[in-house]
Scaffold this active site. Structure first.
Site, PDB file in Angstrom:
ATOM      1  N   LYS A  72       0.839  -1.203   0.000  1.00 37.92           N
ATOM      2  CA  LYS A  72       0.000   0.000   0.000  1.00 37.92           C
ATOM      3  C   LYS A  72       0.872   1.251   0.000  1.00 37.92           C
ATOM      4  O   LYS A  72       0.623   2.194  -0.751  1.00 37.92           O
ATOM      5  CB  LYS A  72      -0.902   0.023   1.246  1.00 37.92           C
ATOM      6  CG  LYS A  72      -2.106  -0.881   1.138  1.00 37.92           C
ATOM      7  CD  LYS A  72      -2.876  -0.901   2.451  1.00 37.92           C
ATOM      8  CE  LYS A  72      -4.026  -1.892   2.374  1.00 37.92           C
ATOM      9  NZ  LYS A  72      -4.587  -2.231   3.673  1.00 37.92           N
TER      10      LYS A  72
ATOM     11  N   GLN B  52      -5.245  -1.397   9.676  1.00 31.93           N
ATOM     12  CA  GLN B  52      -5.149  -2.762   9.147  1.00 31.93           C
ATOM     13  C   GLN B  52      -5.799  -3.753  10.120  1.00 31.93           C
ATOM     14  O   GLN B  52      -5.456  -3.781  11.303  1.00 31.93           O
ATOM     15  CB  GLN B  52      -3.664  -3.105   8.931  1.00 31.93           C
ATOM     16  CG  GLN B  52      -3.419  -4.420   8.254  1.00 31.93           C
ATOM     17  CD  GLN B  52      -3.879  -4.427   6.797  1.00 31.93           C
ATOM     18  OE1 GLN B  52      -3.685  -3.466   6.068  1.00 31.93           O
ATOM     19  NE2 GLN B  52      -4.503  -5.510   6.388  1.00 31.93           N
TER      20      GLN B  52
ATOM     21  N   ASP C 268     -11.579   3.173   3.950  1.00 30.76           N
ATOM     22  CA  ASP C 268     -12.031   1.783   3.851  1.00 30.76           C
ATOM     23  C   ASP C 268     -13.557   1.712   3.718  1.00 30.76           C
ATOM     24  O   ASP C 268     -14.094   0.668   3.354  1.00 30.76           O
ATOM     25  CB  ASP C 268     -11.623   1.002   5.115  1.00 30.76           C
ATOM     26  CG  ASP C 268     -10.451   0.067   4.858  1.00 30.76           C
ATOM     27  OD1 ASP C 268     -10.191  -0.249   3.683  1.00 30.76           O
ATOM     28  OD2 ASP C 268      -9.811  -0.349   5.839  1.00 30.76           O
TER      29      ASP C 268
END
Ligand code: NDP
Length: 299
Positions: free
Chosen positions: A55, A99, A122
């Site tokens: 990422k 995460q 997200d």
């Protein structure tokens, strides 16, 4: 023998990242805006660490600012919430991703609730989930979870207008199945959401013009579950043992058998997977523009 057209998510994601890079260059040149994405990792699980590194690399390649916050596995919830509060207040950070999974002493819902919905790239915050479910647009447009957003982009590219098609989504998780169903509804599909209690799942799947598998069970969807000519999107990522030793990645769909029947199908790897990070970058640019009061570029 595969007959279906292969939907090349890897190539599509590369093109999307190029378009994102161009949009970022333009935003920086015209408005001095450098979209910033902060990724928070608690503990150094090897799979998560690799994912977070990817990422960070792809964020930097797109010309965006990448912030990485690594906390020890022993971190308490209050400490993590303090960090989120600092990132929420930081004007250089436009997107925040924590995460998952988190260590057991931390409640993931408390953490997701703490992220500013405007920075929730997200799309897991209840405000964004609610806006997706209620069809919010303009200032109320949601940030959409990355994996289903990537599936929607691949489907629109493969099929054009999805109006009237029967879509069956197998899986009802908050991160894939449910938001996927919402996006397909917005695209005027007739949507069935199937799950572990669905009766006669093969027959339900055989009714699908669009079949999305997001289950987490290796090669569960068999060839004779697929309607001839259907479009199959395989979200599953499962690592299985090879008979000769070592492991390989497979999806939730028995690829060869399904490809002999389907009209188009995503492979694993190289299908949905690469779209997820590309859509994370896209969401970060969208979030940055909204925070700066600018229209989000077409990407
Ligand atoms: P979850 O485990 O959260 O959800 C799985 C869903 O599948 C549940 O709704 C469950 O039903 C349903 N299910 C389980 N077994 C069956 C069965 N035998 N028949 C029908 N339905 C069943 O998984 P996720 O949604 O998080 O992920 C799904 C898959 O997608 C995984 O392989 C994951 O690795 C992959 N994934 C891939 C991503 C990517 O970037 N490509 C990103 C995210 C996930 P019930 O609700 O009844 O328990």
């Amino acid at each position: 023998m595969a007959q279906a057209r292969i939907i090349d998510g890897k190539a599509f994601a590369e093109g999307l990242r190029d378009r994102i890079g161009t949009a970022v260059g333009q935003l920086t040149a015209d408005h001095g805006l450098v979209p910033g994405l902060a990724v928070v990792l608690v503990g150094e699980g090897p799979a998560s660490a690799v994912y977070v590194r990817n990422k960070a690399r792809q964020t930097a390649e797109a010309g965006m600012a990448s912030f990485k916050e690594v906390l020890p596995a022993s971190t308490g919830q209050a400490e993590l919430l303090d960090l989120i509060a600092r990132l929420n207040a930081d004007p250089k950070v436009h997107g925040i991703l924590v995460q998952l999974p988190l260590p057991p002493q931390i409640d993931p819902e408390a953490v997701l609730d703490a992220i500013d919905p405007a920075k929730d790239v997200d799309g897991f915050h209840v405000i964004n989930a609610g806006r997706l479910a209620t069809g919010g647009s303009g200032a109320r447009a949601p940030l959409v979870p990355c994996t289903p957003l990537g599936c929607q982009m691949l489907l629109r590219d493969a099929l054009g207008d999805l109006t009237g098609l029967h879509a069956v989504v197998v899986g009802r998780s908050n991160i894939v199945g449910k938001p996927m169903a919402q996006l397909l509804l917005q695209d005027n599909c007739t949507v069935t959401v199937a799950h572990s209690r669905t009766r006669d799942l093969p027959a339900v799947c055989r009714g699908a013009d669009i079949l999305i598998a997001a289950v987490g069970r290796p090669e569960m969807v068999e060839g004779d579950w697929v309607k001839p000519g259907a479009t199959v999107i395989d979200v599953g990522i499962n690592r299985i043992d090879k008979p000769e030793g070592g492991t390989r990645l497979v999806g939730d769909v028995a690829f060869e058998a399904a490809a002999a029947v389907a009209g188009a199908i995503t492979p694993v790897p190289g299908g949905v997977g690469p779209m997820t990070i590309a859509c994370l970058l896209r969401n970060s640019v969208t979030a940055a523009c909204r925070q700066a009061g600018l229209p989000a570029p077409e990407m």
